[in-house]
Scaffold this motif. Structure first.
Motif, PDB file in Angstrom:
ATOM      1  N   ARG A 192     -64.087  36.103  13.956  1.00  0.00           N
ATOM      2  CA  ARG A 192     -64.247  36.419  15.369  1.00  0.00           C
ATOM      3  C   ARG A 192     -64.956  35.295  16.122  1.00  0.00           C
ATOM      4  O   ARG A 192     -64.695  35.063  17.302  1.00  0.00           O
ATOM      5  N   PHE A 193     -65.867  34.625  15.420  1.00  0.00           N
ATOM      6  CA  PHE A 193     -66.640  33.549  16.054  1.00  0.00           C
ATOM      7  C   PHE A 193     -66.451  32.257  15.256  1.00  0.00           C
ATOM      8  O   PHE A 193     -67.369  31.801  14.564  1.00  0.00           O
ATOM      9  N   PRO A 194     -65.280  31.651  15.336  1.00  0.00           N
ATOM     10  CA  PRO A 194     -64.975  30.496  14.487  1.00  0.00           C
ATOM     11  C   PRO A 194     -65.828  29.263  14.788  1.00  0.00           C
ATOM     12  O   PRO A 194     -65.890  28.346  13.951  1.00  0.00           O
ATOM     13  N   ASN A 195     -66.480  29.233  15.932  1.00  0.00           N
ATOM     14  CA  ASN A 195     -67.325  28.076  16.262  1.00  0.00           C
ATOM     15  C   ASN A 195     -68.761  28.234  15.771  1.00  0.00           C
ATOM     16  O   ASN A 195     -69.557  27.296  15.901  1.00  0.00           O
ATOM     17  N   SER A 196     -69.095  29.398  15.242  1.00  0.00           N
ATOM     18  CA  SER A 196     -70.447  29.604  14.709  1.00  0.00           C
ATOM     19  C   SER A 196     -70.554  28.966  13.330  1.00  0.00           C
ATOM     20  O   SER A 196     -69.697  29.197  12.471  1.00  0.00           O
ATOM     21  N   GLN A 232     -66.829  38.380   1.702  1.00  0.00           N
ATOM     22  CA  GLN A 232     -65.688  39.053   2.337  1.00  0.00           C
ATOM     23  C   GLN A 232     -66.127  39.813   3.587  1.00  0.00           C
ATOM     24  O   GLN A 232     -65.410  39.814   4.596  1.00  0.00           O
ATOM     25  N   THR A 233     -67.289  40.441   3.536  1.00  0.00           N
ATOM     26  CA  THR A 233     -67.795  41.155   4.709  1.00  0.00           C
ATOM     27  C   THR A 233     -68.074  40.183   5.848  1.00  0.00           C
ATOM     28  O   THR A 233     -67.784  40.472   7.017  1.00  0.00           O
ATOM     29  N   ALA A 234     -68.600  39.031   5.523  1.00  0.00           N
ATOM     30  CA  ALA A 234     -68.924  38.024   6.536  1.00  0.00           C
ATOM     31  C   ALA A 234     -67.679  37.426   7.180  1.00  0.00           C
ATOM     32  O   ALA A 234     -67.733  36.950   8.323  1.00  0.00           O
ATOM     33  N   GLU A 235     -66.561  37.452   6.468  1.00  0.00           N
ATOM     34  CA  GLU A 235     -65.351  36.801   6.966  1.00  0.00           C
ATOM     35  C   GLU A 235     -64.910  37.356   8.318  1.00  0.00           C
ATOM     36  O   GLU A 235     -64.448  36.599   9.182  1.00  0.00           O
ATOM     37  N   ALA A 236     -65.026  38.675   8.502  1.00  0.00           N
ATOM     38  CA  ALA A 236     -64.571  39.273   9.754  1.00  0.00           C
ATOM     39  C   ALA A 236     -65.363  38.726  10.941  1.00  0.00           C
ATOM     40  O   ALA A 236     -64.792  38.423  12.002  1.00  0.00           O
ATOM     41  N   THR A 237     -66.673  38.564  10.767  1.00  0.00           N
ATOM     42  CA  THR A 237     -67.510  38.016  11.841  1.00  0.00           C
ATOM     43  C   THR A 237     -67.240  36.531  12.023  1.00  0.00           C
ATOM     44  O   THR A 237     -67.175  36.028  13.156  1.00  0.00           O
ATOM     45  N   ALA A 238     -67.051  35.813  10.919  1.00  0.00           N
ATOM     46  CA  ALA A 238     -66.738  34.383  11.009  1.00  0.00           C
ATOM     47  C   ALA A 238     -65.393  34.159  11.697  1.00  0.00           C
ATOM     48  O   ALA A 238     -65.231  33.202  12.474  1.00  0.00           O
ATOM     49  N   GLN A 277     -64.971  48.502   7.311  1.00  0.00           N
ATOM     50  CA  GLN A 277     -66.366  48.464   7.750  1.00  0.00           C
ATOM     51  C   GLN A 277     -66.747  47.064   8.239  1.00  0.00           C
ATOM     52  O   GLN A 277     -67.475  46.910   9.228  1.00  0.00           O
ATOM     53  N   ALA A 278     -66.256  46.043   7.546  1.00  0.00           N
ATOM     54  CA  ALA A 278     -66.555  44.658   7.944  1.00  0.00           C
ATOM     55  C   ALA A 278     -65.965  44.353   9.324  1.00  0.00           C
ATOM     56  O   ALA A 278     -66.617  43.709  10.159  1.00  0.00           O
ATOM     57  N   ARG A 279     -64.753  44.806   9.560  1.00  0.00           N
ATOM     58  CA  ARG A 279     -64.129  44.577  10.870  1.00  0.00           C
ATOM     59  C   ARG A 279     -64.878  45.320  11.974  1.00  0.00           C
ATOM     60  O   ARG A 279     -65.066  44.797  13.085  1.00  0.00           O
ATOM     61  N   GLU A 280     -65.309  46.549  11.669  1.00  0.00           N
ATOM     62  CA  GLU A 280     -66.059  47.328  12.663  1.00  0.00           C
ATOM     63  C   GLU A 280     -67.404  46.673  12.966  1.00  0.00           C
ATOM     64  O   GLU A 280     -67.852  46.664  14.120  1.00  0.00           O
ATOM     65  N   MET A 281     -68.042  46.112  11.959  1.00  0.00           N
ATOM     66  CA  MET A 281     -69.312  45.421  12.180  1.00  0.00           C
ATOM     67  C   MET A 281     -69.109  44.190  13.054  1.00  0.00           C
ATOM     68  O   MET A 281     -69.868  43.945  13.997  1.00  0.00           O
ATOM     69  N   ALA A 282     -68.080  43.425  12.771  1.00  0.00           N
ATOM     70  CA  ALA A 282     -67.807  42.220  13.556  1.00  0.00           C
ATOM     71  C   ALA A 282     -67.591  42.558  15.029  1.00  0.00           C
ATOM     72  O   ALA A 282     -68.016  41.804  15.916  1.00  0.00           O
TER      73      ALA A 282
END
Length: 201
Positions: free
Chosen positions: A69-73, A61-67, A36-41
């Motif tokens: 994907r966007f390592p500069n955020s 852990q859920t936030a990690e997938a988005t982080a 679910q975290a990967r799908e959200m990202a």
């Protein structure tokens, strides 16, 4: 400045899956939760200006997938952790079903100042944390903020945004009914654009 705010509930956790958990802080995601975290990202088409997470493991852990994907955020931890209204001392190594009598007894009191036991917080204290997060959004220079948080926090946000003039007591009376009538699912998102109303509530 116009802001786009996303409040996102964490993915499915071990507690959501009915497993016993040691405490509220260290509950991990299940494999379904990671998916679910990967799908959200993958849903984000533009990099967030700021990624925020609760300090609790399942949200981080859920936030990690988005982080990832966007390592500069920029990535920050705020006090948007789940509402711990039951004492962790009493609830260690229990399941959701085993805690249900304690949950029912707590909400039946309908006392926003009640602190149930060691390590717990009152309903009023939780609302103050939500208001504090809204004020922090207002003070931030970021215009696109993604906040990985928890169901009770998102329900409180929705209540305060809909009725900023309510008291802690009236909000508590409405809270459980709203939570049951409009449950927030794992990795569901809620617009946080009403942060000014929440901050003033």
């Amino acid at each position: 400045m116009s802001k786009e705010i996303w409040l996102i509930r964490h993915g499915e956790s071990a507690a959501n899956a009915g497993l016993p958990t040691k405490d509220a802080v260290s509950v991990p995601l299940t494999e379904k939760g990671w998916q679910q975290a990967r799908e959200m990202a993958a849903k984000f088409t533009v990099a967030p200006d700021l990624i925020v997470t609760s300090p609790y493991l399942r949200a981080r852990q859920t936030a990690e997938a988005t982080a990832d994907r966007f390592p500069n955020s920029p990535f920050e931890t705020w006090q948007v952790q789940e509402f711990t209204y039951l004492s962790p001392v009493r609830c260690a190594n229990t399941t959701v079903e085993q805690r249900r009598p304690l949950v029912d007894a707590y909400w039946k009191t309908c006392d926003p100042a009640l602190i149930e036991g060691p390590g717990a917080e009152s309903f009023g204290q939780m609302l103050d944390r939500v208001r504090g997060a809204a004020r922090r959004i207002g003070a931030s220079e970021a215009s696109r903020i993604v906040i990985f948080t928890h169901g009770h926090i998102m329900q409180a946000w929705r209540l305060l945004a809909d009725n900023p003039a309510g008291s802690d007591l009236t909000d508590m009376r409405r809270f459980l009914t709203a939570f049951q009538a409009r449950p927030i699912e794992n990795c569901e998102w809620l617009s946080g654009d009403a942060y000014r109303k929440v901050a003033r509530s």
